[in-house]
Enzyme design. Structure first.
Site, PDB file in Angstrom:
ATOM      1  N   LYS A 132       0.836  -1.207   0.000  1.00 54.95           N
ATOM      2  CA  LYS A 132       0.000   0.000   0.000  1.00 54.95           C
ATOM      3  C   LYS A 132       0.866   1.251   0.000  1.00 54.95           C
ATOM      4  O   LYS A 132       0.372   2.377   0.062  1.00 54.95           O
ATOM      5  CB  LYS A 132      -0.916   0.033   1.235  1.00 54.95           C
ATOM      6  CG  LYS A 132      -2.000  -1.008   1.263  1.00 54.95           C
ATOM      7  CD  LYS A 132      -3.104  -0.663   2.269  1.00 54.95           C
ATOM      8  CE  LYS A 132      -2.717  -0.851   3.683  1.00 54.95           C
ATOM      9  NZ  LYS A 132      -3.849  -0.661   4.625  1.00 54.95           N
ATOM     10  N   LYS A 138       2.796   2.053   2.444  1.00 57.00           N
ATOM     11  CA  LYS A 138       2.786   2.576   3.817  1.00 57.00           C
ATOM     12  C   LYS A 138       3.846   1.840   4.636  1.00 57.00           C
ATOM     13  O   LYS A 138       4.053   0.643   4.479  1.00 57.00           O
ATOM     14  CB  LYS A 138       1.426   2.296   4.470  1.00 57.00           C
ATOM     15  CG  LYS A 138       0.317   3.256   4.112  1.00 57.00           C
ATOM     16  CD  LYS A 138      -0.922   2.965   4.994  1.00 57.00           C
ATOM     17  CE  LYS A 138      -1.774   4.193   5.183  1.00 57.00           C
ATOM     18  NZ  LYS A 138      -2.895   3.985   6.094  1.00 57.00           N
TER      19      LYS A 138
HETATM   20  N1  C2G Z   1     -10.252   6.645   9.676  1.00 53.30           N
HETATM   21  C1  C2G Z   1     -11.248   7.542  10.073  1.00 53.30           C
HETATM   22  N2  C2G Z   1     -10.886   8.765  10.506  1.00 53.30           N
HETATM   23  C2  C2G Z   1      -9.575   9.133  10.572  1.00 53.30           C
HETATM   24  C3  C2G Z   1      -8.570   8.208  10.193  1.00 53.30           C
HETATM   25  C4  C2G Z   1      -8.937   6.957   9.740  1.00 53.30           C
HETATM   26  O1  C2G Z   1     -12.451   7.226  10.030  1.00 53.30           O
HETATM   27  N3  C2G Z   1      -9.251  10.365  11.007  1.00 53.30           N
HETATM   28  C5  C2G Z   1     -10.675   5.321   9.196  1.00 53.30           C
HETATM   29  C6  C2G Z   1     -10.290   5.076   7.737  1.00 53.30           C
HETATM   30  O2  C2G Z   1     -11.241   5.666   6.875  1.00 53.30           O
HETATM   31  C7  C2G Z   1     -10.293   3.551   7.671  1.00 53.30           C
HETATM   32  C8  C2G Z   1      -9.852   3.149   9.089  1.00 53.30           C
HETATM   33  O3  C2G Z   1     -10.026   4.310   9.931  1.00 53.30           O
HETATM   34  O4  C2G Z   1     -11.618   3.072   7.432  1.00 53.30           O
HETATM   35  C9  C2G Z   1      -8.413   2.702   9.150  1.00 53.30           C
HETATM   36  O5  C2G Z   1      -7.621   3.744   8.609  1.00 53.30           O
HETATM   37  P1  C2G Z   1      -6.193   3.359   7.993  1.00 53.30           P
HETATM   38  O6  C2G Z   1      -5.440   2.554   8.981  1.00 53.30           O
HETATM   39  O7  C2G Z   1      -5.575   4.594   7.408  1.00 53.30           O
HETATM   40  O8  C2G Z   1      -6.641   2.376   6.807  1.00 53.30           O
HETATM   41  P2  C2G Z   1      -6.041   2.319   5.317  1.00 53.30           P
HETATM   42  O9  C2G Z   1      -4.563   2.414   5.351  1.00 53.30           O
HETATM   43  O10 C2G Z   1      -6.838   3.275   4.528  1.00 53.30           O
HETATM   44  O11 C2G Z   1      -6.330   0.804   4.906  1.00 53.30           O
HETATM   45  O12 C2G Z   1      -8.157  -2.715   2.345  1.00 53.30           O
HETATM   46  C10 C2G Z   1      -8.424  -1.483   2.982  1.00 53.30           C
HETATM   47  C11 C2G Z   1      -7.152  -0.870   3.510  1.00 53.30           C
HETATM   48  O13 C2G Z   1      -6.448  -1.790   4.320  1.00 53.30           O
HETATM   49  C12 C2G Z   1      -7.501   0.381   4.299  1.00 53.30           C
END
Ligand code: C2G
Length: 130
Positions: free
Chosen positions: A46, A48
């Site tokens: 990803k 990351k």
């Molecule tokens: N999130 C949120 N508000 C934030 C930060 C994150 O609602 N201020 C939510 C994101 O929208 C996501 C979840 O928390 O639904 C996890 O965020 P991340 O760890 O950044 O997830 P991501 O890297 O986008 O991975 O297959 C899907 C991916 O693995 C999603």
């Protein structure tokens, strides 16, 4: 009576209240919440690099009262088999992913929830680094 199963996926690095708000609302949509937590290897896919390792992120997630089960998220393609394997009723993601997973609506309800404004793992990491 079958429990209503909800699933969501993410890295959940540097756990913060935005993550908790998401998990709380996701759980409120059903009775059992599964979280697919991205492995360190999948994070690399990803683009990351998480501050906490998979094991630490898994430990933190398992400590949250809204979370009933944590599974590893190892690839983009596993979601369909997860939905079938766990008989999922609702797939939930924050709306930064709006529309990206609509293809899953063939298998279950797909819901995008508003992100929590003003907080992100990157922001926390950057402010800690200064
Ligand atoms: N999130 C949120 N508000 C934030 C930060 C994150 O609602 N201020 C939510 C994101 O929208 C996501 C979840 O928390 O639904 C996890 O965020 P991340 O760890 O950044 O997830 P991501 O890297 O986008 O991975 O297959 C899907 C991916 O693995 C999603």
């Amino acid at each position: 009576m079958k429990k209503k199963i909800v699933i969501t996926y993410g890295t959940f690095d540097v756990l913060h209240y935005g993550h908790i708000n998401l998990l709380k609302r996701a759980k409120a949509l059903g009775e059992y919440l599964i979280v697919g937590i991205s492995t360190d290897e999948f994070n690399a896919l990803k683009g990351k690099k998480s501050f906490y390792t998979f094991e630490h992120r898994k430990h933190l997630l398992k400590s949250i009262k809204y979370v009933d089960k944590v599974i590893p998220e190892e690839c983009w393609e596993q979601k369909v088999q997860d939905l079938k394997k766990y008989d999922v009723d609702i797939f939930v993601m924050g709306n930064d992913w709006e529309g990206k997973f609509d293809f899953l609506s063939e298998y279950c309800e797909v819901t995008y929830l508003p992100r929590t404004e003003g907080i992100s793992s990157t922001q926390v990491r950057d402010s800690l680094a200064t």
